[in-house]
Design a protein around this motif. Structure first.
Motif, PDB file in Angstrom:
ATOM      1  N   LEU A  93       0.873  -1.225   0.098  1.00  0.00           N
ATOM      2  CA  LEU A  93      -0.141  -0.123   0.428  1.00  0.00           C
ATOM      3  C   LEU A  93       0.886   1.198  -0.095  1.00  0.00           C
ATOM      4  CD1 LEU A  93      -2.525   1.083   0.682  1.00  0.00           C
ATOM      5  CD2 LEU A  93      -2.509   1.919   2.892  1.00  0.00           C
ATOM      6  N   MET A  94       0.631   2.301  -1.113  1.00  0.00           N
ATOM      7  CA  MET A  94       1.736   2.812  -1.327  1.00  0.00           C
ATOM      8  C   MET A  94       0.699   4.215  -0.959  1.00  0.00           C
ATOM      9  SD  MET A  94       4.694   1.201  -2.272  1.00  0.00           S
ATOM     10  CE  MET A  94       5.401   3.358  -1.973  1.00  0.00           C
ATOM     11  N   GLN A  95       1.304   5.690  -0.277  1.00  0.00           N
ATOM     12  CA  GLN A  95       0.978   6.690  -0.071  1.00  0.00           C
ATOM     13  C   GLN A  95       1.324   7.618  -0.694  1.00  0.00           C
ATOM     14  OE1 GLN A  95       0.972   9.311   3.317  1.00  0.00           O
ATOM     15  NE2 GLN A  95      -1.052   8.899   3.811  1.00  0.00           N
ATOM     16  N   LYS A  96       0.990   8.335  -1.915  1.00  0.00           N
ATOM     17  CA  LYS A  96       1.102   9.560  -2.288  1.00  0.00           C
ATOM     18  C   LYS A  96       0.927  10.577  -2.396  1.00  0.00           C
ATOM     19  CE  LYS A  96       1.591  11.317  -7.809  1.00  0.00           C
ATOM     20  NZ  LYS A  96       0.358  11.192  -9.291  1.00  0.00           N
ATOM     21  N   VAL A  97       2.139  11.409  -1.548  1.00  0.00           N
ATOM     22  CA  VAL A  97       2.048  13.039  -1.191  1.00  0.00           C
ATOM     23  C   VAL A  97       2.177  13.948  -2.292  1.00  0.00           C
ATOM     24  CG1 VAL A  97       1.601  14.128   0.905  1.00  0.00           C
ATOM     25  CG2 VAL A  97       1.640  11.920   1.033  1.00  0.00           C
ATOM     26  N   THR A  98       0.990  14.944  -2.954  1.00  0.00           N
ATOM     27  CA  THR A  98       1.577  15.793  -3.688  1.00  0.00           C
ATOM     28  C   THR A  98       2.169  16.897  -2.591  1.00  0.00           C
ATOM     29  OG1 THR A  98       1.311  15.177  -5.756  1.00  0.00           O
ATOM     30  CG2 THR A  98       1.221  17.316  -5.444  1.00  0.00           C
ATOM     31  N   TYR A  99       3.061  17.882  -2.583  1.00  0.00           N
ATOM     32  CA  TYR A  99       3.287  19.028  -2.154  1.00  0.00           C
ATOM     33  C   TYR A  99       3.200  20.079  -2.922  1.00  0.00           C
ATOM     34  CZ  TYR A  99       4.128  16.059   1.449  1.00  0.00           C
ATOM     35  OH  TYR A  99       4.670  14.761   2.056  1.00  0.00           O
ATOM     36  N   ARG A 100       2.702  21.384  -2.798  1.00  0.00           N
ATOM     37  CA  ARG A 100       2.156  22.498  -3.970  1.00  0.00           C
ATOM     38  C   ARG A 100       3.219  23.270  -3.306  1.00  0.00           C
ATOM     39  NH1 ARG A 100      -1.836  19.322  -5.258  1.00  0.00           N
ATOM     40  NH2 ARG A 100      -3.586  20.518  -4.203  1.00  0.00           N
ATOM     41  N   ALA A 101       4.178  24.236  -3.434  1.00  0.00           N
ATOM     42  CA  ALA A 101       4.583  25.581  -2.806  1.00  0.00           C
ATOM     43  C   ALA A 101       4.616  26.511  -3.526  1.00  0.00           C
ATOM     44  CB  ALA A 101       5.845  25.644  -2.572  1.00  0.00           C
ATOM     45  N   THR A 102       4.713  27.999  -3.633  1.00  0.00           N
ATOM     46  CA  THR A 102       4.173  28.742  -4.872  1.00  0.00           C
ATOM     47  C   THR A 102       4.709  28.607  -5.717  1.00  0.00           C
ATOM     48  OG1 THR A 102       4.627  30.110  -2.529  1.00  0.00           O
ATOM     49  CG2 THR A 102       4.072  32.017  -5.231  1.00  0.00           C
ATOM     50  N   ARG A 103       6.296  28.519  -6.121  1.00  0.00           N
ATOM     51  CA  ARG A 103       6.895  28.155  -7.500  1.00  0.00           C
ATOM     52  C   ARG A 103       7.445  26.379  -8.037  1.00  0.00           C
ATOM     53  NH1 ARG A 103      11.662  30.002  -6.841  1.00  0.00           N
ATOM     54  NH2 ARG A 103      11.578  29.804  -4.759  1.00  0.00           N
TER      55      ARG A 103
END
Length: 396
Positions: A219-229
């Motif tokens: 079971l894989m957790q994919k986390v997408t982080y979004r900064a300003t640029r």
């Protein structure tokens, strides 16, 4: 001020998990060994998401080429409400020796993402309090709590459809290309709640001249982080299930192997601007060290409310929904609608939904908040819905 013996935030009934829209009640306890003076006592309710990471980048050219550290940050504030429970800003106050209790109440907004913590980012909700002391460091208290948004799997399209994946890989040695290694796997469905078991069937056909050292499902957790640029993706292995090897020119099969979903946050999309959480089942063939493993990913949904259609057609009378605590985890309107479609005696409900600490344990909270203000250092572990089935009592 007089010696401060105790300063803490207490939540009513020691409650630690809330839903968006809930009213948080509790009190602030101040215990003094001697009388004191201050400029008021303030309490703050604060909810936000924050991400931060750094990267090494090469800049310039020739003799001027150098390495710099570039920081990326993103932040979203959900609420930030402060109130003085004693006095007003800058107003001098006196407190007598002994215990002082200040009740509080605050209603959470109705559209909040689920709490989440890791070293790159977090979605965090907390209550902060401080005693304003002129010309001195303010005593501070902090209480972090979990917000858990509802993800009803009965509203997820194709939740009962299996997740099906295939992947083929060729191994190369110098100018030679071996026969293919082909994997096919299938789950019983594509949506689960923590505590349930993913049932996996798979076949691996190895027509190459090399042995597949082992097979596994994760079971894989994919986390997408979004900064300003910039954005960043992190893959986290939550749990896995090991399988047998496959010799060259052989075939192996997985038959109804079960992987239990541990306490994890539900799938999080669209409600947070700086952070998304998705889940995938990965089937893997582990190859020799110099080769890239065969991997196949299929997306699944993790929710908080299970699929009702799974719990029916039992031979014996089951305990009532109230005895199972079912009303705490599923809207009554959904239950009533489903109950009208089948006899009550033909329906089984899942066990009582409890809250368990996230798989992986507690994190250390920073001694400073995101704006650099000093905070008491502590640890915190979000808690998530968990349905405590025990295998083989729960099967498909």
């Amino acid at each position: 001020m007089g010696k401060l013996k105790e300063f803490q935030i207490r939540l009513a009934s020691n409650k630690t998990v809330y839903s968006p829209g809930d009213v948080i009640t509790g009190d602030l306890l101040v215990r003094l060994e001697s009388p004191s003076e201050n400029n008021g006592i303030k309490i703050q309710f604060y909810g936000h998401a924050y991400v931060h990471w750094s990267e090494q980048q090469r800049r310039g050219s020739g003799k001027n080429r150098h390495t710099v550290t570039v920081h990326y940050r993103g932040k979203q504030e959900y609420f930030n409400h402060s109130v003085y429970v004693l006095g007003r800003k800058g107003e001098k106050q006196s407190l007598s020796q002994g215990e002082h209790v200040y009740p509080f109440s605050f209603q959470l907004p109705g559209n909040l993402p689920t709490s989440y913590e890791d070293y790159i980012g977090h979605v965090r909700y907390e209550i902060r309090a401080n005693i304003r002391k002129p010309w001195k460091i303010d005593p501070k208290a902090r209480r972090v709590f979990t917000v858990l948004e509802s993800v009803d799997l009965n509203n997820v399209p194709n939740a009962m459809m299996p997740a099906i994946g295939t992947e083929t890989k060729h191994l190369c040695c110098l100018c030679c290309k071996s026969g293919p290694i082909k994997a096919e796997f299938q789950t019983d469905r594509s949506a689960y709640v923590p505590g349930e078991f993913v049932t996996i069937n798979a076949t691996l056909k190895n027509k190459s001249n090399s042995k597949v050292k082992a097979t596994s499902a994760s079971l894989m957790q994919k986390v997408t982080y979004r900064a300003t640029r910039k954005s960043r993706i992190r893959w986290i292995k939550i749990c896995d299930l090991e399988g047998k090897e496959c010799s060259k020119k052989k075939t192996i099969s997985w038959s109804n192997e079960k992987l239990q979903i541990p306490p994890v946050p539900p799938t999080l999309k669209a409600t947070c601007k700086v952070l998304d959480i998705e889940y995938y089942l990965m089937f893997q063939g582990h190859l020799r060290m110099c080769a890239v493993d065969l991997r196949e990913y299929e997306e699944i949904t993790i929710g908080t409310i299970p699929i009702i259609d799974l719990y029916q057609n039992t031979a014996n009378q089951q305990p009532s929904m109230q005895e199972y605590g079912f009303q705490e985890s599923m809207p009554s309107a959904v239950v009533d609608d489903q109950a009208n479609q089948r006899p009550a005696e033909a329906m089984i409900v899942p066990p009582r939904a409890i809250y368990k600490e996230v798989s992986g344990g507690a994190v250390n909270l920073s001694a400073e908040d995101d704006d650099g203000k000093a905070m008491a250092e502590t640890t915190y572990a979000p808690q998530y819905t968990f349905y405590d089935w025990s295998q083989p009592a729960f099967t498909y």
